[in-house]
Write a protein that holds these residues in place. Structure first.
Motif, PDB file in Angstrom:
ATOM      1  N   LYS A 134     -12.361  12.541  30.925  1.00 33.52           N
ATOM      2  CA  LYS A 134     -11.636  13.287  31.942  1.00 33.52           C
ATOM      3  C   LYS A 134     -11.453  14.516  31.189  1.00 33.52           C
ATOM      4  CE  LYS A 134     -10.131   9.968  35.053  1.00 33.52           C
ATOM      5  NZ  LYS A 134     -10.449  10.018  36.416  1.00 33.52           N
ATOM      6  N   LEU A 135     -11.336  14.856  30.076  1.00 35.25           N
ATOM      7  CA  LEU A 135     -11.247  15.985  29.053  1.00 35.25           C
ATOM      8  C   LEU A 135     -12.238  16.774  29.330  1.00 35.25           C
ATOM      9  CD1 LEU A 135      -8.858  15.759  26.275  1.00 35.25           C
ATOM     10  CD2 LEU A 135     -10.106  17.889  26.982  1.00 35.25           C
ATOM     11  N   ASP A 141      -7.631  20.872  30.786  1.00 35.09           N
ATOM     12  CA  ASP A 141      -7.421  19.515  30.486  1.00 35.09           C
ATOM     13  C   ASP A 141      -6.881  19.470  29.129  1.00 35.09           C
ATOM     14  OD1 ASP A 141      -8.475  19.041  33.026  1.00 35.09           O
ATOM     15  OD2 ASP A 141     -10.543  18.758  32.216  1.00 35.09           O
ATOM     16  N   MET A 169      -5.852  15.836  34.829  1.00 35.07           N
ATOM     17  CA  MET A 169      -7.231  15.954  34.096  1.00 35.07           C
ATOM     18  C   MET A 169      -8.525  15.758  34.989  1.00 35.07           C
ATOM     19  SD  MET A 169      -5.645  14.417  30.319  1.00 35.07           S
ATOM     20  CE  MET A 169      -7.522  14.406  29.769  1.00 35.07           C
TER      21      MET A 169
END
Length: 379
Positions: A36-37, A42, A328
């Motif tokens: 997700k980062l 994020d 994120m």
């Protein structure tokens, strides 16, 4: 013997546990961990999230649990810790099933690693079956476990994979399978066995460093052994940071101290010059007044150079146990060679730039009849 006149600090008083109590398993919703980062925004969200706080607290608690404890310390081994050690033994056995292919002098990753990697994935569920994981949680626990041995496509390894190993342990802790009494054993037994296993993988399959000499410059592959190792030596009465330059001390004491083991391993691989030349940061750190200073610096460095660096953390995965912060992963980015969203960083800090394994270079030199090069005269 290179011993500093600086007196070691006294052992710290009982330190409070920083990791919050595990959540109720009934409150967790499990899912396949995903990346997700993917952007600097994020990363900022992650750094202010409970997951970041949890990771930092758990690693600090593990560090504090081995203050002034050598590897030979008699520590309690719980049934789950015994199972973790057995799982790592089974991984070690898989290496023997898939010996490296003849690479004809190639110094880069050996493709037999991909066969090893696939076998670990295929057998991981069965290996974890004896731990009695909560229903649905195995998809998260085993994912972190499998991702802790390196990248299948790039045949490389770095701090992100090392972090996955810690998250594997943390996941079990969050599921109520490991309590605080197991922390010393998790470092002195489980992590040490993992470190030995990774050195075996690195020297067998020539795993490439995931980045150019590591993001932080400590070591081609690892960070946490230097953190935990400096904690072990925190108040040592006569081994000082400068002791790492003594071959006699390394030979006599490296088996009992993680930090010294790391230095001895690096010296065994990078034999063409001294520590000052192939590992200048470690050489600089050895000038510190005492191990307490080094340990405190390592904690800060880990937060900044690993948990705080996008090139490392963009590969981190979030699920139901370690949740992503809201918002994120919503920015667009290009996909990497595995179809994952990816933001490329500056030269030498990201994937895509092949870096040969030091052990492969050493063996190539040995087979070519090249001799070791001594210290440069103006050292």
């Amino acid at each position: 013997m290179p011993i500093s006149r600086n007196k070691p600090p006294p052992p710290p008083d009982d330190l409070p546990l920083l990791t919050p109590a595990p959540p109720s398993v009934a409150d967790l919703s499990f899912s396949i961990p995903t990346r997700k980062l993917v952007s600097s925004s994020d990363l900022a969200l992650f750094q202010g999230s409970p997951t970041h706080e949890l990771l930092q607290a758990f690693i600090t608690d593990l560090n504090n649990s081995v203050l002034n404890k050598p590897n030979s310390t008699d520590v309690p081994i719980s049934p789950v810790v015994s199972q973790l050690l057995e799982i790592l033994d089974q991984v070690r056995a898989v290496v023997d099933e898939f010996p490296p292919e003849d690479a004809e002098g190639n110094r880069f990753g050996n493709k037999s690693f991909q066969l090893f990697y696939d076998a670990v994935w295929d057998r991981s569920d069965n290996w974890h079956s004896g731990i009695a994981l909560p229903e649905g949680s195995a998809i998260e626990v085993t994912r972190y476990f499998c991702e802790s041995f390196g990248n299948r496509t790039r045949i490389d390894y770095g701090s992100g994979h090392e972090l996955n190993f810690i998250v594997w342990i943390l996941s079990l802790r969050q599921l109520g399978k490991l309590d605080t009494s197991t922390y010393p054993a998790l470092v002195l037994r489980v992590f040490n066995k993992y470190l030995d296993l990774m050195r075996h993988l690195q020297t067998t399959y020539y795993l490439e460093p995931a980045g150019s000499h590591g993001v932080w410059g400590l070591d081609d592959y690892q960070f946490l052994p230097f953190l935990f190792g400096s904690a072990q030596l925190y108040s040592h009465p006569y081994l000082r940071p400068k002791s790492i330059h003594s071959p006699e001390i390394l030979e006599e004491f490296s088996k009992d101290w993680i930090y010294l083991t790391c230095i001895a391993f690096i010296n065994s691989i990078k034999t063409t010059a001294g520590l000052r030349w192939h590992s200048p940061m470690l050489d600089d750190i050895s000038a510190a007044k005492n191990w307490a200073k080094i340990n405190q610096g390592m904690l800060k460095m880990y937060e900044k150079e690993v948990l705080g660096k996008l090139p490392v953390m963009q590969h981190f995965m979030f699920g139901g146990i370690l949740k992503a912060a809201e918002g994120m992963g919503e920015n667009d980015s290009e996909e990497d060679r595995e179809g994952m969203r990816h933001v490329h960083s500056t030269w030498g800090e990201c994937c895509g730039i092949k870096v040969p394994a030091s052990v492969a270079a050493r063996r190539d030199a040995e087979e070519s009849g090249l001799r070791n090069v001594g210290r440069i005269p103006f050292d």
